[in-house]
Scaffold this motif. Structure first.
Motif, PDB file in Angstrom:
ATOM      1  N   GLY A 116       6.830   6.737  11.923  1.00 26.89           N
ATOM      2  CA  GLY A 116       8.234   6.994  11.632  1.00 26.89           C
ATOM      3  C   GLY A 116       8.968   5.816  11.032  1.00 26.89           C
ATOM      4  N   LEU A 117       8.262   4.876  10.421  1.00 30.94           N
ATOM      5  CA  LEU A 117       8.876   3.675   9.865  1.00 30.94           C
ATOM      6  C   LEU A 117       8.946   3.765   8.346  1.00 30.94           C
ATOM      7  CD1 LEU A 117       6.942   1.030  12.004  1.00 30.94           C
ATOM      8  CD2 LEU A 117       9.090   2.178  12.545  1.00 30.94           C
ATOM      9  N   LYS A 118       9.920   3.058   7.768  1.00 34.61           N
ATOM     10  CA  LYS A 118      10.022   2.922   6.320  1.00 34.61           C
ATOM     11  C   LYS A 118       9.204   1.702   5.888  1.00 34.61           C
ATOM     12  CE  LYS A 118      12.942   6.319   5.665  1.00 34.61           C
ATOM     13  NZ  LYS A 118      12.551   7.530   4.909  1.00 34.61           N
ATOM     14  N   THR A 119       8.562   1.817   4.737  1.00 34.69           N
ATOM     15  CA  THR A 119       7.713   0.720   4.266  1.00 34.69           C
ATOM     16  C   THR A 119       8.316   0.071   3.029  1.00 34.69           C
ATOM     17  OG1 THR A 119       6.386   2.345   3.043  1.00 34.69           O
ATOM     18  CG2 THR A 119       5.582   1.661   5.208  1.00 34.69           C
ATOM     19  N   VAL A 120       8.127  -1.244   2.940  1.00 29.68           N
ATOM     20  CA  VAL A 120       8.650  -2.047   1.828  1.00 29.68           C
ATOM     21  C   VAL A 120       7.497  -2.852   1.243  1.00 29.68           C
ATOM     22  CG1 VAL A 120      10.351  -3.756   1.093  1.00 29.68           C
ATOM     23  CG2 VAL A 120      10.852  -2.248   3.041  1.00 29.68           C
ATOM     24  N   ALA A 121       7.318  -2.788  -0.071  1.00 27.52           N
ATOM     25  CA  ALA A 121       6.300  -3.598  -0.751  1.00 27.52           C
ATOM     26  C   ALA A 121       6.972  -4.837  -1.326  1.00 27.52           C
ATOM     27  CB  ALA A 121       5.627  -2.796  -1.861  1.00 27.52           C
ATOM     28  N   GLU A 122       6.526  -6.016  -0.888  1.00 23.28           N
ATOM     29  CA  GLU A 122       7.048  -7.277  -1.408  1.00 23.28           C
ATOM     30  C   GLU A 122       6.272  -7.687  -2.661  1.00 23.28           C
ATOM     31  OE1 GLU A 122       8.441  -9.953   2.194  1.00 23.28           O
ATOM     32  OE2 GLU A 122       6.335  -9.452   2.428  1.00 23.28           O
ATOM     33  N   TYR A 123       6.854  -8.613  -3.409  1.00 22.41           N
ATOM     34  CA  TYR A 123       6.191  -9.211  -4.583  1.00 22.41           C
ATOM     35  C   TYR A 123       5.778  -8.153  -5.610  1.00 22.41           C
ATOM     36  CZ  TYR A 123       6.014 -13.531  -1.886  1.00 22.41           C
ATOM     37  OH  TYR A 123       6.353 -14.643  -1.156  1.00 22.41           O
ATOM     38  N   VAL A 124       6.636  -7.196  -5.851  1.00 23.22           N
ATOM     39  CA  VAL A 124       6.383  -6.223  -6.917  1.00 23.22           C
ATOM     40  C   VAL A 124       6.921  -6.850  -8.204  1.00 23.22           C
ATOM     41  CG1 VAL A 124       6.812  -3.876  -7.733  1.00 23.22           C
ATOM     42  CG2 VAL A 124       6.576  -4.325  -5.286  1.00 23.22           C
ATOM     43  N   GLU A 125       6.040  -7.519  -8.941  1.00 22.22           N
ATOM     44  CA  GLU A 125       6.478  -8.372 -10.042  1.00 22.22           C
ATOM     45  C   GLU A 125       6.296  -7.751 -11.422  1.00 22.22           C
ATOM     46  OE1 GLU A 125       8.070 -10.886  -9.188  1.00 22.22           O
ATOM     47  OE2 GLU A 125       7.511 -11.064  -7.101  1.00 22.22           O
ATOM     48  N   ASP A 126       5.592  -6.634 -11.547  1.00 18.47           N
ATOM     49  CA  ASP A 126       5.371  -6.050 -12.872  1.00 18.47           C
ATOM     50  C   ASP A 126       5.302  -4.527 -12.755  1.00 18.47           C
ATOM     51  OD1 ASP A 126       2.630  -5.391 -12.096  1.00 18.47           O
ATOM     52  OD2 ASP A 126       2.221  -7.523 -12.385  1.00 18.47           O
ATOM     53  N   GLU A 127       5.328  -3.869 -13.921  1.00 18.73           N
ATOM     54  CA  GLU A 127       5.354  -2.417 -13.954  1.00 18.73           C
ATOM     55  C   GLU A 127       4.069  -1.799 -13.424  1.00 18.73           C
ATOM     56  OE1 GLU A 127       7.745  -0.270 -14.564  1.00 18.73           O
ATOM     57  OE2 GLU A 127       9.148  -1.946 -14.766  1.00 18.73           O
ATOM     58  N   ALA A 128       2.915  -2.469 -13.670  1.00 18.26           N
ATOM     59  CA  ALA A 128       1.645  -1.928 -13.182  1.00 18.26           C
ATOM     60  C   ALA A 128       1.635  -1.868 -11.658  1.00 18.26           C
ATOM     61  CB  ALA A 128       0.483  -2.785 -13.690  1.00 18.26           C
ATOM     62  N   CYS A 163      11.447 -17.155 -13.859  1.00 18.96           N
ATOM     63  CA  CYS A 163      10.703 -16.143 -14.615  1.00 18.96           C
ATOM     64  C   CYS A 163      10.012 -15.114 -13.731  1.00 18.96           C
ATOM     65  CB  CYS A 163       9.644 -16.815 -15.503  1.00 18.96           C
ATOM     66  SG  CYS A 163      10.340 -17.953 -16.708  1.00 18.96           S
ATOM     67  N   GLY A 164      10.013 -15.331 -12.433  1.00 19.15           N
ATOM     68  CA  GLY A 164       9.368 -14.382 -11.531  1.00 19.15           C
ATOM     69  C   GLY A 164       7.960 -14.806 -11.143  1.00 19.15           C
ATOM     70  N   HIS A 165       7.463 -14.162 -10.096  1.00 20.05           N
ATOM     71  CA  HIS A 165       6.137 -14.525  -9.588  1.00 20.05           C
ATOM     72  C   HIS A 165       5.025 -14.194 -10.582  1.00 20.05           C
ATOM     73  CE1 HIS A 165       7.333 -15.749  -5.570  1.00 20.05           C
ATOM     74  NE2 HIS A 165       8.177 -14.728  -5.544  1.00 20.05           N
ATOM     75  N   GLY A 166       5.259 -13.199 -11.451  1.00 24.16           N
ATOM     76  CA  GLY A 166       4.246 -12.880 -12.460  1.00 24.16           C
ATOM     77  C   GLY A 166       3.971 -14.068 -13.359  1.00 24.16           C
ATOM     78  N   ALA A 167       5.023 -14.771 -13.762  1.00 22.53           N
ATOM     79  CA  ALA A 167       4.850 -15.968 -14.591  1.00 22.53           C
ATOM     80  C   ALA A 167       4.125 -17.055 -13.809  1.00 22.53           C
ATOM     81  CB  ALA A 167       6.204 -16.470 -15.068  1.00 22.53           C
ATOM     82  N   GLY A 168       4.502 -17.215 -12.536  1.00 24.29           N
ATOM     83  CA  GLY A 168       3.821 -18.215 -11.704  1.00 24.29           C
ATOM     84  C   GLY A 168       2.345 -17.922 -11.548  1.00 24.29           C
ATOM     85  N   GLN A 182      10.405  -4.572  -3.570  1.00 24.93           N
ATOM     86  CA  GLN A 182      11.184  -5.793  -3.703  1.00 24.93           C
ATOM     87  C   GLN A 182      10.416  -6.749  -4.609  1.00 24.93           C
ATOM     88  OE1 GLN A 182      11.854  -7.906  -0.014  1.00 24.93           O
ATOM     89  NE2 GLN A 182      13.662  -8.945  -0.781  1.00 24.93           N
ATOM     90  N   GLY A 183      11.093  -7.275  -5.624  1.00 25.64           N
ATOM     91  CA  GLY A 183      10.437  -8.177  -6.558  1.00 25.64           C
ATOM     92  C   GLY A 183      11.093  -8.084  -7.917  1.00 25.64           C
TER      93      GLY A 183
END
Length: 702
Positions: free
Chosen positions: A661-673, A318-323, A687-688
């Motif tokens: 000069g680096l690209k950034t990645v956000a982990e654990y993006v579990e919901d629209e907010a 169900c995803g980390h949001g459910a957890g 990512q999420g």
């Protein structure tokens, strides 16, 4: 001139005074004249000789703004036959303005009609200018005090209120008029923030000790309306020229926002943001305090270590949001079920700790069973899915023989591990004799399972999309490993990686993943017709795969040659491979990691730094590493929509990453907010479960 007149003249000259002698005609001052002595003429800026002025000529010397008043005062004095006193300005021939003071009596004729005035006149310019200067300074001081951002209150030597500036009036609710003369403790009532007890007033303390009193950090101001305002106040004495205390000045300001922010920071330092429970660090302090009471006073306590048996299934399906929601609900449920004195903490992930103060082993076992059963009876629903929960519980007694806080936590963790090994959903009471054997047996069992996984090809690869939030639509996946057991269940890395690291199997697992990803890339390419492959390459860039590397592999001198051989064997473009390394692993293997990364970068591979921000030392060494992507630690990203501090951390990491000069990645993006905030901050990738679910790397593979 007789002796009396001579003495009078000398006295007048000594006093810098002159005779003021005027004549009144038909009761009118304006029709008369004024006779000046030599010193009197000098007061008008004229030569020092006797002079007779018509009153009209005298008015020409008076300052235009004062003429009407001079006529009115003199005429009134003559009419009343009582005399007069006044101060007025005169204009000297050179334009100088001087202030004169005049005082005279009215003399009448036999019929009682006013006939003349006789008195004295003298120069008071210095006094008037001094008074005006003092008044201007006072006015300037009041304007200044009224315009500054701090509240200012002054008192007299007895602590009575004398003055409040505008800010002080606003903060206290007292106007200067109402407050004047009241005790400072009434107009500026201060109490202790924690207890609410009245404080010794800073102004009175200043007056008693005859010295400045520094700012306090725990005061609340009770306003006239009864509101409570957090303030920071200080006081200093007001001294006279001869060293006497005239009073005190109190300076204070509203620090409600700062104090609230400090309280939030303090709370976040000791609590878990998600559940509101105390965190591991604070829980360790509570255990240490309980251990001290056992050593010093002989008290007996108990420590429980809980692991939720089904939590990872909820997260994966169900995803980390459910957890997250499950953890929040369980935390509230358990807090309601426990005693007021019991302490519940989140130790990390799905692990909880409970400290049972003054609780003997038998009673602790009963409470542990109640907790286990309450979790077992709890049913969790998410969408159309229903989950039955369970918990494995380790129990440790805290007594005089307990060694240290760290060993108590290790023992509780080991007991919890045994509860899981024995079938889960049970309680295990710690005994030193069985834990060591169980640990070794458990690790050896995992070694056997890992070797079996190699032999039976039981490893499975899954892909978690890393989605570009900009205009590009490139394919980028992080590759994650699982084990498919005989029952058809997927085993997560958290279960087997510790044993693999301890028994030197991690490098073999990393090499298996590298080879499997290369085979997958080749199989996808080979499945396309040559023309389709050409058109696909023209439409978009080749897919990018992120492969996690362990610290053991970073230190492996033969890994570079192995990777190169795989690229050659499967005709893989190095630009399609990104190696992902966690910040902590990188720091622990920094010299060898730098060499490995430089060599792989020369081939064209890319690098991603995982869990960035967790070490708080990152930026110092980052400049020396050939990193392409920063994956911001999910601890900061989760809850970013509602947590201003996490948002500030992510914003700072993102901005510094972009500057470098680096690209950034956000982990654990579990919901629209969360996704909305991530986009707003300008992060490059997400990512999420909000942007893409976990899926098998090869379609059709379970």
């Amino acid at each position: 001139m007789n002796d009396l007149q001579r003495r009078l003249q000398l006295a007048l000259e000594a006093a810098h005074m002159a005779i003021w002698d005027s004549r009144i005609v038909d009761g009118s001052i304006a029709k008369g004249s004024i006779i000046w002595s030599g010193p009197g003429a000098a007061l008008l800026g004229l030569p020092a000789r006797q002079l007779t002025h018509s009153f009209a000529a005298f008015l020409e010397v008076v300052h235009p703004d004062d003429r009407e008043r001079v006529v009115a005062v003199l005429q009134d004095g003559a009419a009343r036959r009582a005399g007069y006193a006044l101060e007025y300005r005169v204009l000297w021939p050179d334009g100088t303005v001087r202030w004169l003071a005049a005082q005279a009596r009215v003399f009448c004729d036999a019929a009682g009609a006013p006939q003349r005035t006789l008195g004295m006149v003298w120069d008071v310019s210095e006094r008037v200018l001094a008074e005006r200067h003092t008044a201007e300074r006072k006015e300037l001081a009041e304007v200044t005090l009224g315009s500054i951002g701090d509240g200012v209150v002054t008192t007299d030597a007895q602590g009575k209120t004398v003055y409040l500036n505008r800010v002080a009036e606003q903060l206290t609710g007292w106007s200067g008029r109402l407050a004047r003369g009241l005790d400072i403790g009434v107009t500026m009532q201060l109490v202790d923030e924690a207890s609410g007890a009245p404080l010794e007033h800073v102004a009175l303390k200043c007056l008693q000790q005859r010295q400045a009193i520094g700012a306090s950090s725990h005061s609340l101001l009770i306003t006239r309306e009864g509101r409570r305002v957090a303030v920071e106040e200080s006081a200093a004495p007001i001294w006279s020229a001869d060293g006497e205390i005239l009073g005190a000045v109190v300076v204070f300001r509203d620090v409600s926002h700062e104090r609230k922010l400090n309280q939030q920071l303090s709370w976040q330092a000791t609590h878990d943001n998600l559940t509101g429970l105390i965190n591991r660090r604070e829980f360790e302090l509570q255990i240490a305090a309980a251990l001290r009471s056992s050593k010093q006073e002989g008290h007996v306590h108990a420590l429980l270590y809980l692991d939720l048996d089904q939590f990872k299934i909820v997260n994966d399906t169900c995803g980390h949001g459910a957890g997250d929601v499950l953890l929040q609900l369980l935390a509230k449920m358990l807090q309601r079920a426990m005693r007021d004195s019991d302490i519940l903490a989140r130790l990390g992930g799905d692990e909880l700790g409970v400290l049972l103060p003054h609780c003997p082993p038998d009673q602790a076992l009963l409470i542990a069973e109640q907790i286990r059963q309450s979790i077992r009876d709890y049913h969790f629903s998410w969408g159309a899915r229903n989950f039955e929960l369970a918990a494995s519980v380790g129990l440790v007694e805290i007594n005089q023989d307990s060694k240290s806080m760290t060993e108590l936590l290790i023992a509780a963790d080991q007991a919890c591990y045994l509860a899981k090994e024995q079938g889960r959903n049970r309680i295990h009471v710690y005994r030193e004799s069985d834990v060591m054997l169980a640990r070794r047996q458990g690790e050896m069992l995992w070694v056997a399972r890992l070797n079996e996984a190699f032999e039976t090809q039981a490893f499975r690869l899954y892909a978690m999309p890393i989605v570009d939030l900009g205009a590009r639509a490139e394919a980028h996946d992080e590759v994650l490993i699982r084990i498919l057991n005989a029952k058809g269940d997927l085993i997560l890395p958290e279960a087997f990686i510790p044993a693999a690291e301890r028994y030197d199997l991690m490098a073999a697992i990393d090499r298996w993943v590298i080879q499997a990803v290369c085979r997958h890339i080749r199989s996808v390419r080979d499945s396309l017709a040559p023309l389709d492959a050409l058109l696909e390459g023209q439409r978009r860039a080749p897919a990018l795969f992120s492969i996690n590397l362990s610290g053991v592999s970073l230190a492996d001198p033969g890994l570079h040659d192995y990777i190169t051989a795989q690229f050659v064997e499967h005709a893989i473009a190095p630009e399609q491979i990104c190696f992902e390394i966690t910040e902590t692993v990188l720091i622990a293997n920094l010299p060898k990691a730098q060499v490995f990364m430089q060599r792989m970068k020369q081939l064209g591979c890319r690098f991603s730094l995982d869990d960035f921000g967790s070490g708080f030392s990152s930026f110092g060494y980052l400049k020396a590493l050939p990193v392409d992507y920063l994956k911001i630690d999910g601890v900061f990203v989760r809850g970013i929509a509602h947590n201003a501090i996490n948002r500030a951390m992510v914003k700072a990491i993102n901005e510094v990453g972009h500057v470098m000069g680096l690209k950034t990645v956000a982990e654990y993006v579990e919901d629209e907010a969360t996704l909305s905030v991530v986009r707003e901050l300008g992060i490059d990738y997400a990512q999420g479960y909000a942007v893409g679910p976990l899926r098998p790397l090869t379609p059709g593979v379970a």
